[in-house]
Design a protein around this motif. Structure first.
Motif, PDB file in Angstrom:
ATOM      1  N   ILE A  52      39.411 -30.615  -7.182  1.00 39.37           N
ATOM      2  CA  ILE A  52      39.807 -32.022  -7.024  1.00 39.37           C
ATOM      3  C   ILE A  52      39.551 -32.482  -5.596  1.00 39.37           C
ATOM      4  O   ILE A  52      39.005 -33.567  -5.370  1.00 39.37           O
ATOM      5  N   ALA A  53      39.926 -31.660  -4.632  1.00 40.42           N
ATOM      6  CA  ALA A  53      39.684 -32.009  -3.227  1.00 40.42           C
ATOM      7  C   ALA A  53      38.187 -32.144  -2.971  1.00 40.42           C
ATOM      8  O   ALA A  53      37.746 -33.057  -2.265  1.00 40.42           O
ATOM      9  N   TRP A  54      37.411 -31.257  -3.549  1.00 45.85           N
ATOM     10  CA  TRP A  54      35.956 -31.293  -3.374  1.00 45.85           C
ATOM     11  C   TRP A  54      35.372 -32.555  -3.992  1.00 45.85           C
ATOM     12  O   TRP A  54      34.375 -33.082  -3.507  1.00 45.85           O
ATOM     13  N   ALA A  55      35.981 -33.045  -5.082  1.00 42.18           N
ATOM     14  CA  ALA A  55      35.491 -34.266  -5.738  1.00 42.18           C
ATOM     15  C   ALA A  55      35.584 -35.460  -4.794  1.00 42.18           C
ATOM     16  O   ALA A  55      34.720 -36.330  -4.812  1.00 42.18           O
TER      17      ALA A  55
ATOM     18  N   VAL B 259      35.287 -35.305  -1.578  1.00 46.56           N
ATOM     19  CA  VAL B 259      34.341 -35.110  -0.474  1.00 46.56           C
ATOM     20  C   VAL B 259      32.895 -35.177  -0.964  1.00 46.56           C
ATOM     21  O   VAL B 259      32.066 -35.863  -0.362  1.00 46.56           O
ATOM     22  N   PHE B 260      32.579 -34.466  -2.034  1.00 43.50           N
ATOM     23  CA  PHE B 260      31.191 -34.323  -2.471  1.00 43.50           C
ATOM     24  C   PHE B 260      30.899 -34.902  -3.853  1.00 43.50           C
ATOM     25  O   PHE B 260      29.791 -34.728  -4.373  1.00 43.50           O
TER      26      PHE B 260
ATOM     27  N   ILE C 224      32.012 -30.378  -9.764  1.00 49.10           N
ATOM     28  CA  ILE C 224      31.853 -29.701 -11.060  1.00 49.10           C
ATOM     29  C   ILE C 224      31.193 -28.342 -10.851  1.00 49.10           C
ATOM     30  O   ILE C 224      31.609 -27.338 -11.432  1.00 49.10           O
ATOM     31  N   VAL C 225      30.188 -28.301 -10.015  1.00 52.83           N
ATOM     32  CA  VAL C 225      29.507 -27.039  -9.714  1.00 52.83           C
ATOM     33  C   VAL C 225      30.473 -26.079  -9.023  1.00 52.83           C
ATOM     34  O   VAL C 225      30.513 -24.888  -9.335  1.00 52.83           O
ATOM     35  N   THR C 226      31.257 -26.606  -8.099  1.00 50.20           N
ATOM     36  CA  THR C 226      32.246 -25.775  -7.398  1.00 50.20           C
ATOM     37  C   THR C 226      33.244 -25.205  -8.386  1.00 50.20           C
ATOM     38  O   THR C 226      33.580 -24.022  -8.337  1.00 50.20           O
ATOM     39  N   PHE C 227      33.735 -26.041  -9.290  1.00 53.55           N
ATOM     40  CA  PHE C 227      34.692 -25.592 -10.301  1.00 53.55           C
ATOM     41  C   PHE C 227      34.100 -24.470 -11.149  1.00 53.55           C
ATOM     42  O   PHE C 227      34.731 -23.439 -11.364  1.00 53.55           O
ATOM     43  N   LEU C 228      32.861 -24.668 -11.617  1.00 49.88           N
ATOM     44  CA  LEU C 228      32.210 -23.641 -12.446  1.00 49.88           C
ATOM     45  C   LEU C 228      32.017 -22.343 -11.676  1.00 49.88           C
ATOM     46  O   LEU C 228      32.209 -21.250 -12.223  1.00 49.88           O
ATOM     47  N   GLU C 229      31.645 -22.453 -10.413  1.00 47.85           N
ATOM     48  CA  GLU C 229      31.448 -21.263  -9.587  1.00 47.85           C
ATOM     49  C   GLU C 229      32.756 -20.500  -9.400  1.00 47.85           C
ATOM     50  O   GLU C 229      32.793 -19.272  -9.525  1.00 47.85           O
ATOM     51  N   LEU C 230      33.830 -21.217  -9.118  1.00 45.02           N
ATOM     52  CA  LEU C 230      35.123 -20.566  -8.918  1.00 45.02           C
ATOM     53  C   LEU C 230      35.640 -19.921 -10.207  1.00 45.02           C
ATOM     54  O   LEU C 230      36.157 -18.804 -10.188  1.00 45.02           O
TER      55      LEU C 230
END
Length: 51
Positions: free
Chosen positions: A20-23, A25-26, A31-37
């Motif tokens: 959510i925080a990344w959303a 900013v970027f 979505i990519v960050t979420f999938l990676e995590l």
């Protein structure tokens, strides 16, 4: 700096918060960050269960 979270529910909550925080900013890259995590979380859980 690394933080190890042993509780699975807490780890899932942290993953969602980071995404959510990344959303903010970027944008769509969150979505990519979420999938990676989630992929990393799942992989570590499967490796733990095998040992």
């Amino acid at each position: 700096m690394a933080v190890v979270i042993d509780n699975a529910d807490t780890a899932k909550f942290v993953i969602i918060l980071i995404s959510i925080a990344w959303a903010f900013v970027f944008g769509p890259w969150a979505i990519v960050t979420f999938l990676e995590l989630i992929l990393g979380f799942t992989l570590v859980n499967k490796l733990k269960k095998e040992n």
